[in-house]
Write a protein that holds these residues in place. Sequence first.
Motif, PDB file in Angstrom:
ATOM      1  N   THR A  55       0.725  -1.247   0.111  1.00  0.00           N
ATOM      2  CA  THR A  55       0.095   0.005   0.024  1.00  0.00           C
ATOM      3  C   THR A  55       0.759   1.378   0.148  1.00  0.00           C
ATOM      4  N   LEU A  56       1.858   1.217   1.005  1.00  0.00           N
ATOM      5  CA  LEU A  56       2.759   2.326   0.926  1.00  0.00           C
ATOM      6  C   LEU A  56       3.360   2.719  -0.386  1.00  0.00           C
ATOM      7  N   ASP A  57       4.065   1.583  -0.771  1.00  0.00           N
ATOM      8  CA  ASP A  57       4.727   1.696  -2.408  1.00  0.00           C
ATOM      9  C   ASP A  57       3.679   2.344  -3.582  1.00  0.00           C
ATOM     10  N   ASP A  58       2.257   1.661  -3.452  1.00  0.00           N
ATOM     11  CA  ASP A  58       1.322   2.290  -4.350  1.00  0.00           C
ATOM     12  C   ASP A  58       1.099   3.754  -3.985  1.00  0.00           C
ATOM     13  N   LEU A  59       0.898   4.050  -2.850  1.00  0.00           N
ATOM     14  CA  LEU A  59       0.613   5.463  -2.466  1.00  0.00           C
ATOM     15  C   LEU A  59       1.804   6.473  -2.757  1.00  0.00           C
ATOM     16  N   GLU A  60       3.062   5.940  -2.689  1.00  0.00           N
ATOM     17  CA  GLU A  60       4.321   6.822  -3.088  1.00  0.00           C
ATOM     18  C   GLU A  60       4.229   6.973  -4.667  1.00  0.00           C
ATOM     19  N   GLU A  61       3.952   6.018  -5.318  1.00  0.00           N
ATOM     20  CA  GLU A  61       3.895   5.912  -6.895  1.00  0.00           C
ATOM     21  C   GLU A  61       2.799   6.826  -7.152  1.00  0.00           C
ATOM     22  N   ILE A  62       1.768   6.790  -6.610  1.00  0.00           N
ATOM     23  CA  ILE A  62       0.684   7.619  -6.970  1.00  0.00           C
ATOM     24  C   ILE A  62       0.848   9.355  -6.590  1.00  0.00           C
ATOM     25  N   ASP A  63       1.098   9.472  -5.338  1.00  0.00           N
ATOM     26  CA  ASP A  63       1.058  10.635  -4.894  1.00  0.00           C
ATOM     27  C   ASP A  63       2.552  11.232  -4.167  1.00  0.00           C
ATOM     28  N   PRO A  65       6.405  10.763  -2.323  1.00  0.00           N
ATOM     29  CA  PRO A  65       6.764  10.363  -0.908  1.00  0.00           C
ATOM     30  C   PRO A  65       6.356  11.329   0.203  1.00  0.00           C
ATOM     31  N   GLU A  66       5.968  12.404  -0.336  1.00  0.00           N
ATOM     32  CA  GLU A  66       5.129  13.114   1.022  1.00  0.00           C
ATOM     33  C   GLU A  66       3.832  12.639   1.378  1.00  0.00           C
ATOM     34  N   ALA A  67       3.245  11.917   0.673  1.00  0.00           N
ATOM     35  CA  ALA A  67       1.965  11.321   1.038  1.00  0.00           C
ATOM     36  C   ALA A  67       2.275  10.174   1.968  1.00  0.00           C
ATOM     37  N   VAL A  68       3.395   9.408   1.791  1.00  0.00           N
ATOM     38  CA  VAL A  68       3.966   8.199   2.530  1.00  0.00           C
ATOM     39  C   VAL A  68       4.073   9.061   3.823  1.00  0.00           C
ATOM     40  N   ARG A  70       3.006  11.571   5.314  1.00  0.00           N
ATOM     41  CA  ARG A  70       1.875  11.993   5.967  1.00  0.00           C
ATOM     42  C   ARG A  70       1.054  10.962   6.418  1.00  0.00           C
ATOM     43  N   PHE A  71       1.120   9.592   5.792  1.00  0.00           N
ATOM     44  CA  PHE A  71       0.267   8.642   6.234  1.00  0.00           C
ATOM     45  C   PHE A  71       1.066   7.961   7.626  1.00  0.00           C
ATOM     46  N   ARG A  72       2.245   8.081   7.748  1.00  0.00           N
ATOM     47  CA  ARG A  72       3.048   7.670   8.687  1.00  0.00           C
ATOM     48  C   ARG A  72       3.161   8.717   9.856  1.00  0.00           C
ATOM     49  N   GLY A  73       2.548   9.796   9.729  1.00  0.00           N
ATOM     50  CA  GLY A  73       2.516  10.949  10.703  1.00  0.00           C
ATOM     51  C   GLY A  73       1.836  10.232  11.946  1.00  0.00           C
ATOM     52  N   PRO A  74       1.661  11.414  12.656  1.00  0.00           N
ATOM     53  CA  PRO A  74       1.102  11.061  14.183  1.00  0.00           C
ATOM     54  C   PRO A  74      -0.255  10.311  14.070  1.00  0.00           C
ATOM     55  N   ARG A  75      -0.248   9.499  14.830  1.00  0.00           N
ATOM     56  CA  ARG A  75      -1.591   8.704  14.945  1.00  0.00           C
ATOM     57  C   ARG A  75      -2.594   9.273  16.032  1.00  0.00           C
TER      58      ARG A  75
END
Length: 89
Positions: A55-63, A65-68, A70-75
């Motif tokens: 999922t992270l690989d797909d997210l990075e490809e689409i949007d 590295p910044e999107a990854v 943000r995804f990994r940011g504070p929970r």
Amino acid sequence: MQVANDLTAGQIEQVCTEIEIEMLRRVPALTQVFIDPSRVTMDDRDRLRRNVRLTLDDLEEIDGPEAVERFRGPRSRTVRRVTSTNGGR
């Protein structure tokens, strides 16, 4: 939803409540949320890690590295608190 075996009922309840609140905040049209916590096996953890990596690989490809990041940011506060009290699990 799967939870680690060493979480207390109170910790699981906190996480479930926070998930429900966040889901309702993000999707106001929801009228009900059902969460079924169950135990996690090592196979479950391995499968989850593989799926998250894909999922992270797909997210990075689409949007990008910044999107990854943000995804990994504070929970949520509850997830951070439960994770820290259980040795990072």
